[in-house]
Design an enzyme around this catalytic site. Structure first.
Site, PDB file in Angstrom:
ATOM      1  N   ARG A 221       1.455  -0.770 -14.775  1.00 16.91           N
ATOM      2  CA  ARG A 221       0.241  -0.247 -14.156  1.00 16.91           C
ATOM      3  C   ARG A 221       0.557   1.087 -13.488  1.00 16.91           C
ATOM      4  O   ARG A 221       1.438   1.158 -12.631  1.00 16.91           O
ATOM      5  CB  ARG A 221      -0.300  -1.250 -13.127  1.00 16.91           C
ATOM      6  CG  ARG A 221      -1.475  -0.719 -12.361  1.00 16.91           C
ATOM      7  CD  ARG A 221      -2.190  -1.753 -11.492  1.00 16.91           C
ATOM      8  NE  ARG A 221      -3.223  -1.043 -10.778  1.00 16.91           N
ATOM      9  CZ  ARG A 221      -3.251  -0.842  -9.454  1.00 16.91           C
ATOM     10  NH1 ARG A 221      -2.315  -1.385  -8.680  1.00 16.91           N
ATOM     11  NH2 ARG A 221      -4.198  -0.121  -8.906  1.00 16.91           N
TER      12      ARG A 221
ATOM     13  N   HIS B 248      -6.429   6.407  -7.931  1.00 17.33           N
ATOM     14  CA  HIS B 248      -5.581   5.849  -6.874  1.00 17.33           C
ATOM     15  C   HIS B 248      -5.441   6.927  -5.790  1.00 17.33           C
ATOM     16  O   HIS B 248      -4.361   7.404  -5.487  1.00 17.33           O
ATOM     17  CB  HIS B 248      -4.232   5.411  -7.453  1.00 17.33           C
ATOM     18  CG  HIS B 248      -3.510   4.379  -6.635  1.00 17.33           C
ATOM     19  ND1 HIS B 248      -3.064   3.179  -7.158  1.00 17.33           N
ATOM     20  CD2 HIS B 248      -3.153   4.364  -5.333  1.00 17.33           C
ATOM     21  CE1 HIS B 248      -2.451   2.478  -6.209  1.00 17.33           C
ATOM     22  NE2 HIS B 248      -2.491   3.186  -5.078  1.00 17.33           N
TER      23      HIS B 248
ATOM     24  N   GLU C 279      -8.510  -0.112  -4.690  1.00 16.93           N
ATOM     25  CA  GLU C 279      -8.751  -0.400  -3.270  1.00 16.93           C
ATOM     26  C   GLU C 279      -9.857   0.428  -2.621  1.00 16.93           C
ATOM     27  O   GLU C 279      -9.587   1.261  -1.734  1.00 16.93           O
ATOM     28  CB  GLU C 279      -7.442  -0.252  -2.479  1.00 16.93           C
ATOM     29  CG  GLU C 279      -6.330  -1.156  -2.981  1.00 16.93           C
ATOM     30  CD  GLU C 279      -5.128  -1.212  -2.043  1.00 16.93           C
ATOM     31  OE1 GLU C 279      -5.026  -0.353  -1.148  1.00 16.93           O
ATOM     32  OE2 GLU C 279      -4.314  -2.136  -2.180  1.00 16.93           O
TER      33      GLU C 279
ATOM     34  N   ASN D 216      -4.951  -6.883  -4.977  1.00 15.86           N
ATOM     35  CA  ASN D 216      -3.732  -6.450  -4.292  1.00 15.86           C
ATOM     36  C   ASN D 216      -3.587  -7.293  -3.038  1.00 15.86           C
ATOM     37  O   ASN D 216      -4.484  -7.301  -2.180  1.00 15.86           O
ATOM     38  CB  ASN D 216      -3.813  -4.970  -3.909  1.00 15.86           C
ATOM     39  CG  ASN D 216      -3.786  -4.057  -5.129  1.00 15.86           C
ATOM     40  OD1 ASN D 216      -3.572  -4.510  -6.260  1.00 15.86           O
ATOM     41  ND2 ASN D 216      -4.005  -2.771  -4.894  1.00 15.86           N
TER      42      ASN D 216
ATOM     43  N   TYR E   1      -0.912  -8.361   0.122  1.00 17.60           N
ATOM     44  CA  TYR E   1       0.335  -8.144   0.857  1.00 17.60           C
ATOM     45  C   TYR E   1       0.519  -9.099   2.019  1.00 17.60           C
ATOM     46  O   TYR E   1       1.615  -9.550   2.305  1.00 17.60           O
ATOM     47  CB  TYR E   1       0.395  -6.696   1.375  1.00 17.60           C
ATOM     48  CG  TYR E   1       0.591  -5.711   0.266  1.00 17.60           C
ATOM     49  CD1 TYR E   1       1.859  -5.436  -0.223  1.00 17.60           C
ATOM     50  CD2 TYR E   1      -0.495  -5.088  -0.341  1.00 17.60           C
ATOM     51  CE1 TYR E   1       2.059  -4.560  -1.280  1.00 17.60           C
ATOM     52  CE2 TYR E   1      -0.317  -4.205  -1.401  1.00 17.60           C
ATOM     53  CZ  TYR E   1       0.966  -3.953  -1.867  1.00 17.60           C
ATOM     54  OH  TYR E   1       1.146  -3.099  -2.923  1.00 17.60           O
TER      55      TYR E   1
ATOM     56  N   GLU F   3      -1.072  -5.839  -7.417  1.00 22.29           N
ATOM     57  CA  GLU F   3      -0.018  -5.385  -6.501  1.00 22.29           C
ATOM     58  C   GLU F   3       0.386  -6.540  -5.600  1.00 22.29           C
ATOM     59  O   GLU F   3      -0.480  -7.258  -5.068  1.00 22.29           O
ATOM     60  CB  GLU F   3      -0.487  -4.239  -5.585  1.00 22.29           C
ATOM     61  CG  GLU F   3      -0.661  -2.911  -6.270  1.00 22.29           C
ATOM     62  CD  GLU F   3      -1.100  -1.810  -5.306  1.00 22.29           C
ATOM     63  OE1 GLU F   3      -0.812  -1.890  -4.094  1.00 22.29           O
ATOM     64  OE2 GLU F   3      -1.749  -0.859  -5.787  1.00 22.29           O
TER      65      GLU F   3
HETATM   66  C1  FCB Z   1      -1.570  -0.483  -1.323  1.00 26.40           C
HETATM   67  C2  FCB Z   1      -1.663   0.738  -2.197  1.00 26.40           C
HETATM   68  C3  FCB Z   1      -0.347   1.166  -2.802  1.00 26.40           C
HETATM   69  C4  FCB Z   1       0.803   0.982  -1.842  1.00 26.40           C
HETATM   70  C5  FCB Z   1       0.779  -0.386  -1.218  1.00 26.40           C
HETATM   71  C6  FCB Z   1       1.922  -0.656  -0.284  1.00 26.40           C
HETATM   72  O1  FCB Z   1      -2.600  -0.443  -0.392  1.00 26.40           O
HETATM   73  O2  FCB Z   1      -2.554   0.510  -3.259  1.00 26.40           O
HETATM   74  O3  FCB Z   1      -0.486   2.481  -3.243  1.00 26.40           O
HETATM   75  O4  FCB Z   1       0.805   1.985  -0.904  1.00 26.40           O
HETATM   76  O5  FCB Z   1      -0.420  -0.589  -0.556  1.00 26.40           O
END
Ligand code: FCB
Length: 438
Positions: free
Chosen positions: A77, A120, A165, A291, A293, A341
């Site tokens: 990607r 992006h 995002e 995405n 985290y 992500e």
């Molecule tokens: C996301 C972004 C990516 C990267 C990660 C850690 O929000 O899409 O570009 O910075 O966080």
């Protein structure tokens, strides 16, 4: 101990984004983007770091794509830079398109499936000067850009993502101002969010009209909101946060309407909409990307006792990913999901023997893949997973201080070194099953 296995055909990949890795910020006709302008403005990015050189991927792309192949990855990607292709937002810079053509052809030569993201975060500065995402004209401009890229690459790229995002673009770019273009205006941010969504829908149509058999989606960042004490008050607050951040994007896309209570509460800040917008936004998608985290916990200021935190200060919590996927599956009629992500930043360093040992990243990836598999066992249709990121790179307002790569980048020499996590991930991918933790 037998590792958890994934269905055959599960897509294993790694993700990057143009501005974070390419460098060559003003080469071969590229125009200035809002991130060039922002990073060149004193005080906006930590240590004054810029993406001018980044990982020099523009020149080293072949070497980098070889890394993917060496790691057994069959999917990549990446994003195209709008300002490389349309430097002033209008006329095409064919050398910019040539670069992405070389990139895609090299991927195909290595039998790696391209997953292309159109946006992006690096808007041409020239378009920003005409109001950027705050100006309704952006909808047509984005569709035109999608058409141009689709016409050149649509015979070879099958998987397309419109935006990365939209929450971050709208709210960090236009409300908190932590990201380019650095504006602080909530009403504007809500209008930007609406234009992003309509532009997404217009690009979906443009991609389908100009390709054969394209699979089209969008990438959304989701932050599940959970409670510390599970009181009624905390639950209400958590739900309100989820509605105004995540459902604000999910509902228009998957239901064709904004969350009603939040819409009401915005009052005079409600975005201007035109007839037909909601249908345009809610185009049927072939897949969508999540995405993930971390989670947000209400009922506490500061850190959750007992939790692990990454170098970003983000809590590590894989079970929240499982819970969120299951919830989404109950609440929405969803197309297939890709985790587009997932990853973590830690303060990685070379060891004396030249290796980069990152056991915490391996554990992070392990537990999040495990959470994904658990959600899949409960019926959630996840088709693939992309680690963020292939390479250490320019982490936006944090510059080069935060390392998310499974491959270490020495920025003084541009040398790449596989971290232990890259080796672990390669093993997991080749077995289609979680490799055990050391
Ligand atoms: C996301 C972004 C990516 C990267 C990660 C850690 O929000 O899409 O570009 O910075 O966080």
């Amino acid at each position: 101990m037998k590792g958890l296995s994934f269905p055959s055909g599960f897509v294993w990949g790694a993700a990057t984004a143009a501005y974070q890795i390419e460098g060559a910020w003003n080469e071969e006709g590229k125009g200035e983007s809002i991130w060039d302008r922002f990073s060149h403005t004193r005080g906006k990015v930590l240590n004054g770091d810029t993406g001018d050189m980044a990982c020099d991927h523009y020149h080293r792309y072949r070497e980098d794509l070889k890394l993917l192949r060496d790691l057994n990855l069959r999917a990549y990607r990446f994003s195209t830079s709008w300002a490389r292709i349309l430097p002033q937002g209008g006329a095409v810079n064919s050398r910019g398109l040539d670069f992405y053509e070389r990139l895609v052809d090299t991927l195909l030569e290595f039998e790696i499936e391209p997953y292309l993201t159109l946006y992006h975060w690096d808007l041409p500065q020239a378009l920003q000067e005409r109001g950027g995402w705050g100006n309704r004209d952006i909808v047509g401009q984005f569709a035109d850009y999608a058409t141009i890229v689709a016409k050149r690459l649509g015979d070879r790229v099958k998987n397309w993502m419109t935006l990365n995002e939209p929450w971050v673009i709208a709210f960090m770019g236009h409300r908190s101002g932590e990201h380019a273009p650095g504006l602080r205006d909530e009403k504007l941010a809500l209008q930007v969010a609406h234009h992003l969504l309509v532009a997404h829908g217009a690009a979906v149509d443009a991609l389908r009209a100009n390709t054969r058999a394209a699979r089209v989606g969008i990438v959304i960042n989701l932050l599940p909101v959970e409670t510390l004490h599970d009181t009624e008050q905390e639950r209400a607050l958590a739900e309100q946060n989820w509605q105004s951040d995540s459902a604000w994007f999910l509902d228009p896309i998957f239901r064709g309407s904004y969350p009603a209570a939040i819409w009401q509460a915005y009052g005079a800040k409600q975005p201007r909409t035109l007839p037909g917008d909601m249908a345009q936004i809610a185009r049927q998608l072939d897949f969508w990307g999540i995405n993930y985290y971390s989670r947000h916990v209400v009922g506490i200021n500061g850190r959750v006792p007992g939790s692990e935190y990454t170098a970003m200060g983000w809590e590590v919590n894989a079970p929240a990913l499982e819970r969120m996927l299951v919830r989404l599956n109950h609440e929405y009629q969803l197309p297939p999901i890709l985790i587009t992500e997932n990853g973590a930043a830690f303060a990685d360093q070379y060891a004396d023997d030249g290796s980069v040992q990152d056991p915490r990243r391996i554990a992070y990836l392990y537990t999040h893949l495990e959470a994904t598999a658990r959600a899949m066992a409960q019926g959630v249709n996840v088709r693939g997973y992309f680690v963020w990121s292939l390479l250490d790179n320019f982490e936006w307002a944090y510059g080069y201080g935060k390392r998310f790569g499974i491959v270490y980048v020495d920025y003084t020499t541009q040398k790449r070194v596989l971290k232990d996590s890259a080796k672990w991930y390669a093993q997991t991918v080749s077995e289609n099953a979680l490799a055990p933790l050391a």
